[in-house]
Scaffold this motif. Structure first.
Motif, PDB file in Angstrom:
ATOM      1  N   ASN A 249       0.806  -1.213   0.000  1.00 18.52           N
ATOM      2  CA  ASN A 249       0.000   0.000   0.000  1.00 18.52           C
ATOM      3  C   ASN A 249       0.843   1.270   0.000  1.00 18.52           C
ATOM      4  OD1 ASN A 249      -2.161   1.773   0.204  1.00 18.52           O
ATOM      5  ND2 ASN A 249      -2.314   1.559   2.419  1.00 18.52           N
ATOM      6  N   VAL A 250       1.707   1.434   1.015  1.00 20.65           N
ATOM      7  CA  VAL A 250       2.505   2.661   1.108  1.00 20.65           C
ATOM      8  C   VAL A 250       3.997   2.387   1.009  1.00 20.65           C
ATOM      9  CG1 VAL A 250       0.757   3.876   2.450  1.00 20.65           C
ATOM     10  CG2 VAL A 250       2.553   2.596   3.646  1.00 20.65           C
ATOM     11  N   GLY A 251       4.354   1.130   0.702  1.00 21.56           N
ATOM     12  CA  GLY A 251       5.766   0.817   0.505  1.00 21.56           C
ATOM     13  C   GLY A 251       6.418   0.076   1.650  1.00 21.56           C
ATOM     14  N   ILE A 252       5.678  -0.225   2.705  1.00 20.32           N
ATOM     15  CA  ILE A 252       6.269  -0.904   3.863  1.00 20.32           C
ATOM     16  C   ILE A 252       6.025  -2.409   3.722  1.00 20.32           C
ATOM     17  CG2 ILE A 252       6.478  -0.922   6.368  1.00 20.32           C
ATOM     18  CD1 ILE A 252       6.958   1.815   5.004  1.00 20.32           C
ATOM     19  N   THR A 253       6.925  -3.092   3.057  1.00 20.33           N
ATOM     20  CA  THR A 253       6.798  -4.535   2.842  1.00 20.33           C
ATOM     21  C   THR A 253       8.103  -5.215   3.247  1.00 20.33           C
ATOM     22  OG1 THR A 253       7.591  -4.382   0.568  1.00 20.33           O
ATOM     23  CG2 THR A 253       5.222  -4.231   0.901  1.00 20.33           C
ATOM     24  N   GLY A 254       8.046  -6.520   3.393  1.00 14.55           N
ATOM     25  CA  GLY A 254       9.265  -7.296   3.610  1.00 14.55           C
ATOM     26  C   GLY A 254       9.919  -7.124   4.963  1.00 14.55           C
ATOM     27  N   GLU A 255       9.174  -6.618   5.957  1.00 14.01           N
ATOM     28  CA  GLU A 255       9.781  -6.421   7.279  1.00 14.01           C
ATOM     29  C   GLU A 255       9.818  -7.734   8.064  1.00 14.01           C
ATOM     30  OE1 GLU A 255      11.231  -3.689   8.562  1.00 14.01           O
ATOM     31  OE2 GLU A 255      10.991  -2.761   6.595  1.00 14.01           O
ATOM     32  N   LEU A 256      10.513  -8.707   7.513  1.00 18.79           N
ATOM     33  CA  LEU A 256      10.576 -10.030   8.123  1.00 18.79           C
ATOM     34  C   LEU A 256      11.350 -10.037   9.430  1.00 18.79           C
ATOM     35  CD1 LEU A 256      11.066 -12.798   5.448  1.00 18.79           C
ATOM     36  CD2 LEU A 256       9.055 -12.199   6.750  1.00 18.79           C
ATOM     37  N   GLY A 257      12.208  -9.054   9.610  1.00 18.18           N
ATOM     38  CA  GLY A 257      12.959  -8.989  10.852  1.00 18.18           C
ATOM     39  C   GLY A 257      12.069  -8.835  12.063  1.00 18.18           C
ATOM     40  N   HIS A 258      10.827  -8.407  11.841  1.00 22.85           N
ATOM     41  CA  HIS A 258       9.893  -8.192  12.957  1.00 22.85           C
ATOM     42  C   HIS A 258       8.774  -9.227  12.962  1.00 22.85           C
ATOM     43  CE1 HIS A 258      12.201  -4.698  13.846  1.00 22.85           C
ATOM     44  NE2 HIS A 258      12.057  -4.281  12.603  1.00 22.85           N
ATOM     45  N   THR A 259       9.065 -10.382  12.351  1.00 25.34           N
ATOM     46  CA  THR A 259       8.197 -11.548  12.494  1.00 25.34           C
ATOM     47  C   THR A 259       8.458 -12.183  13.855  1.00 25.34           C
ATOM     48  OG1 THR A 259       8.286 -12.001  10.117  1.00 25.34           O
ATOM     49  CG2 THR A 259       7.636 -13.824  11.552  1.00 25.34           C
ATOM     50  N   THR A 260       7.402 -12.459  14.597  1.00 30.61           N
ATOM     51  CA  THR A 260       7.578 -13.049  15.925  1.00 30.61           C
ATOM     52  C   THR A 260       7.998 -14.508  15.808  1.00 30.61           C
ATOM     53  OG1 THR A 260       5.907 -11.575  16.875  1.00 30.61           O
ATOM     54  CG2 THR A 260       6.448 -13.574  18.120  1.00 30.61           C
ATOM     55  N   ILE A 261       9.148 -14.815  16.411  1.00 31.93           N
ATOM     56  CA  ILE A 261       9.672 -16.177  16.434  1.00 31.93           C
ATOM     57  C   ILE A 261       9.438 -16.813  17.801  1.00 31.93           C
ATOM     58  CG2 ILE A 261      11.765 -17.586  16.245  1.00 31.93           C
ATOM     59  CD1 ILE A 261      10.773 -16.510  13.584  1.00 31.93           C
ATOM     60  N   SER A 262       9.538 -16.001  18.853  1.00 34.75           N
ATOM     61  CA  SER A 262       9.336 -16.484  20.223  1.00 34.75           C
ATOM     62  C   SER A 262       8.544 -15.443  20.999  1.00 34.75           C
ATOM     63  CB  SER A 262      10.682 -16.742  20.909  1.00 34.75           C
ATOM     64  OG  SER A 262      10.507 -17.025  22.276  1.00 34.75           O
ATOM     65  N   GLU A 263       7.335 -15.794  21.400  1.00 35.21           N
ATOM     66  CA  GLU A 263       6.467 -14.836  22.090  1.00 35.21           C
ATOM     67  C   GLU A 263       7.056 -14.348  23.405  1.00 35.21           C
ATOM     68  OE1 GLU A 263       2.551 -16.335  22.575  1.00 35.21           O
ATOM     69  OE2 GLU A 263       2.159 -16.483  20.423  1.00 35.21           O
ATOM     70  N   HIS A 264       7.923 -15.137  24.022  1.00 29.86           N
ATOM     71  CA  HIS A 264       8.517 -14.765  25.306  1.00 29.86           C
ATOM     72  C   HIS A 264       9.993 -14.429  25.157  1.00 29.86           C
ATOM     73  CE1 HIS A 264       4.794 -16.132  27.105  1.00 29.86           C
ATOM     74  NE2 HIS A 264       4.932 -17.301  26.499  1.00 29.86           N
ATOM     75  N   GLY A 265      10.389 -14.059  23.936  1.00 25.59           N
ATOM     76  CA  GLY A 265      11.784 -13.740  23.676  1.00 25.59           C
ATOM     77  C   GLY A 265      12.154 -12.339  24.118  1.00 25.59           C
ATOM     78  N   LEU A 266      13.321 -11.897  23.666  1.00 22.91           N
ATOM     79  CA  LEU A 266      13.824 -10.571  24.025  1.00 22.91           C
ATOM     80  C   LEU A 266      12.975  -9.472  23.399  1.00 22.91           C
ATOM     81  CD1 LEU A 266      17.637 -11.232  23.467  1.00 22.91           C
ATOM     82  CD2 LEU A 266      16.404 -11.217  25.646  1.00 22.91           C
ATOM     83  N   VAL A 267      12.962  -8.322  24.044  1.00 22.61           N
ATOM     84  CA  VAL A 267      12.259  -7.164  23.501  1.00 22.61           C
ATOM     85  C   VAL A 267      13.058  -6.612  22.329  1.00 22.61           C
ATOM     86  CG1 VAL A 267      11.433  -4.832  23.952  1.00 22.61           C
ATOM     87  CG2 VAL A 267      11.196  -6.597  25.707  1.00 22.61           C
ATOM     88  N   CYS A 268      12.377  -6.432  21.214  1.00 24.45           N
ATOM     89  CA  CYS A 268      13.005  -5.925  19.996  1.00 24.45           C
ATOM     90  C   CYS A 268      12.981  -4.402  19.977  1.00 24.45           C
ATOM     91  CB  CYS A 268      12.262  -6.487  18.778  1.00 24.45           C
ATOM     92  SG  CYS A 268      12.917  -5.964  17.170  1.00 24.45           S
ATOM     93  N   ARG A 269      13.818  -3.801  19.138  1.00 17.66           N
ATOM     94  CA  ARG A 269      13.835  -2.344  19.012  1.00 17.66           C
ATOM     95  C   ARG A 269      12.514  -1.793  18.511  1.00 17.66           C
ATOM     96  NH1 ARG A 269      14.893  -1.046  13.578  1.00 17.66           N
ATOM     97  NH2 ARG A 269      15.459  -2.872  12.326  1.00 17.66           N
ATOM     98  N   CYS A 270      11.679  -2.672  17.879  1.00 19.88           N
ATOM     99  CA  CYS A 270      10.376  -2.218  17.389  1.00 19.88           C
ATOM    100  C   CYS A 270       9.338  -2.180  18.512  1.00 19.88           C
ATOM    101  CB  CYS A 270       9.879  -3.125  16.263  1.00 19.88           C
ATOM    102  SG  CYS A 270       9.357  -4.766  16.801  1.00 19.88           S
ATOM    103  N   GLY A 271       9.679  -2.754  19.684  1.00 18.44           N
ATOM    104  CA  GLY A 271       8.755  -2.748  20.821  1.00 18.44           C
ATOM    105  C   GLY A 271       8.083  -4.077  21.073  1.00 18.44           C
ATOM    106  N   ASN A 272       8.147  -4.998  20.094  1.00 23.58           N
ATOM    107  CA  ASN A 272       7.570  -6.328  20.282  1.00 23.58           C
ATOM    108  C   ASN A 272       8.602  -7.274  20.903  1.00 23.58           C
ATOM    109  OD1 ASN A 272       5.061  -5.653  19.225  1.00 23.58           O
ATOM    110  ND2 ASN A 272       5.729  -6.050  17.125  1.00 23.58           N
ATOM    111  N   ARG A 273       8.149  -8.468  21.225  1.00 24.77           N
ATOM    112  CA  ARG A 273       9.041  -9.467  21.806  1.00 24.77           C
ATOM    113  C   ARG A 273       9.340 -10.582  20.815  1.00 24.77           C
ATOM    114  NH1 ARG A 273      10.442 -10.137  27.003  1.00 24.77           N
ATOM    115  NH2 ARG A 273       9.480  -8.774  28.576  1.00 24.77           N
ATOM    116  N   GLY A 274      10.555 -11.105  20.908  1.00 20.94           N
ATOM    117  CA  GLY A 274      10.903 -12.313  20.174  1.00 20.94           C
ATOM    118  C   GLY A 274      10.923 -12.195  18.676  1.00 20.94           C
ATOM    119  N   CYS A 275      11.185 -10.990  18.145  1.00 20.92           N
ATOM    120  CA  CYS A 275      11.252 -10.824  16.689  1.00 20.92           C
ATOM    121  C   CYS A 275      12.456 -11.574  16.120  1.00 20.92           C
ATOM    122  CB  CYS A 275      11.366  -9.346  16.331  1.00 20.92           C
ATOM    123  SG  CYS A 275       9.891  -8.379  16.710  1.00 20.92           S
ATOM    124  N   LEU A 276      12.416 -11.868  14.843  1.00 21.25           N
ATOM    125  CA  LEU A 276      13.499 -12.579  14.181  1.00 21.25           C
ATOM    126  C   LEU A 276      14.838 -11.874  14.390  1.00 21.25           C
ATOM    127  CD1 LEU A 276      14.375 -14.892  12.298  1.00 21.25           C
ATOM    128  CD2 LEU A 276      13.839 -13.385  10.359  1.00 21.25           C
TER     129      LEU A 276
END
Length: 407
Positions: A249-276
């Motif tokens: 839609n606006v060009g934000i595609t392919g952000e696979l680095g922020h796919t959740t791999i582990s729900e209880h993993g480390l906090v990512c720079r994006c604010g979510n947990r367990g990102c790739l």
């Protein structure tokens, strides 16, 4: 020194790329096919070009007329099999395209001619945490350097395709939250670089440029559906669908680095947990290896340790590869690509990284998808993103033969 082109015209630095899937995007793709056929096979008749490219003779004829009108090619009457025909010759008017790749610690500039020959390239280091102003200054100076080395005037540069490691809002050309370069968030790269360089600029996410390079300069020029995945300090993907870059839609595609791999993993720079990225980025690998190392390990050190058989490095890479393969499987199940190409600073690992990625893909994908999706290392190495930047400029239809003057 090359003589400056005789005719000049101005193009606004904020020029936008055609919307993917549009008729103009399809024409550009077909034009690139014809140019590549002329580069590889020399002058050819329109019938020969149709056979080489798989396009219809009517399509080739229409595109050749546009290219001839723009000065990209010259047509000369000839005979073929006893019949009148037109021989199509690729022109070289001295115009060049610039590709600029800006990363966390580097900038690379590539110059390419209209015939897709690489004329010059050079890289320079950037300090970690550099500002947009500093990155722009180094990139502009490096561009001036390679132009001087090649004896090419700035007015011969058609434009610059610039890659940034992070999401870019294509409506505005602005870096948005989530970039590996947080100092660049909110900066309108299109306006800033356009004003500084004095030429048309085309802003892209670096993974998109890596994907474009694979089908332009890489060994996958005939692949219609390809996924390019760059693994570095950040992890992102560029998608080629039906022969063209996919932007969403606006060009934000392919952000696979922020796919959740582990729900209880480390906090990512994006604010979510367990990102790739918290599991498989080079930053994470370095952190893990430095815990048990007497000497600091950098990205090149990861490759050297693994090639030397270091047990810890091999385990870290294997774990990262399995996680990457799992993320790749999610995308493969959705778009069913023919090829997945891995890029970034770890390409020297070869099968040491590819094998666990393949295992992860097979484990988490639909069987037939996993079995029919091949995974390779990019043969372009750390040049892919800059080469993709030059390809963006060369893909512009009529502009590919229109010399410019700085604004």
């Amino acid at each position: 020194m090359r003589a400056e082109p005789a005719s000049t015209t101005r193009i606004h630095p904020g020029a936008l790329l055609p919307r993917p899937g549009s008729q103009s995007a399809l024409r550009e793709q077909n034009q690139q096919r014809i140019i590549r056929a002329l580069v590889n096979g020399g002058p050819q008749t329109q019938a020969e070009l149709a056979r080489q490219t798989g396009l219809s003779t009517a399509t080739v004829s229409n595109i050749v007329k546009v290219m001839a009108g723009s000065g990209i090619v010259t047509t000369v009457p000839t005979t073929s099999s006893g019949r009148r025909a037109l021989s199509v010759i690729l022109n070289d008017n001295g115009s060049v395209a610039a590709g600029i790749d800006i990363g966390r610690r580097h900038v690379r500039v590539v110059l390419a001619g209209l015939d897709y020959r690489i004329l010059r390239e050079q890289a320079a280091a950037l300090p970690l945490g550099h500002s947009a102003a500093e990155g722009l200054r180094v990139a502009a100076d490096l561009l001036d350097t390679v132009l001087s080395q090649a004896g090419i005037s700035r007015s011969a540069v058609l434009g610059a395709g610039i890659g940034i490691p992070g999401p870019i809002d294509r409506r505005t050309g602005t870096v948005v939250q989530g970039a590996i370069l947080p100092e660049w968030v909110g900066i309108n790269i299109r306006e800033t670089f356009g004003a500084r360089l004095g030429m048309p600029v085309y802003i892209e996410n670096d993974a998109n440029l890596g994907a474009l390079a694979q089908i332009t300069w890489g060994q996958h020029s005939r692949v219609e559906n390809l996924m390019f995945m760059k693994v570095g300090s950040g992890i992102g993907a560029g998608l080629i669908l039906n022969g063209a870059l996919f932007y969403g839609n606006v060009g934000i595609t392919g952000e696979l680095g922020h796919t959740t791999i582990s729900e209880h993993g480390l906090v990512c720079r994006c604010g979510n947990r367990g990102c790739l990225e918290t599991v498989a980025s080079t930053s994470t690998m370095i952190e893990l290896l430095n815990r048990g190392s007497g000497q600091p390990v950098d990205t090149q050190g990861i490759v050297e340790l693994a090639l030397g058989g270091d047990t810890a490095a091999l385990r870290v890479i294997d774990d990262a590869g399995l996680a990457i393969g799992r993320a790749v499987a999610h995308v493969a199940n959705l778009i069913n690509p023919e090829v997945v190409v891995m890029g970034g600073p770890l390409t020297g690992l070869g099968d040491i990284l590819l094998n666990p990625i393949r295992r992860g893909l097979l484990r988490h994908s639909v069987p037939i998808v996993g079995e029919t999706t091949s995974v390779h290392m990019s043969a372009l190495g750390d040049r892919a993103e800059a080469l993709g930047g030059a390809a963006v400029v060369l893909s512009q239809p009529a502009r590919a033969a229109i010399p410019l003057v700085p604004s």
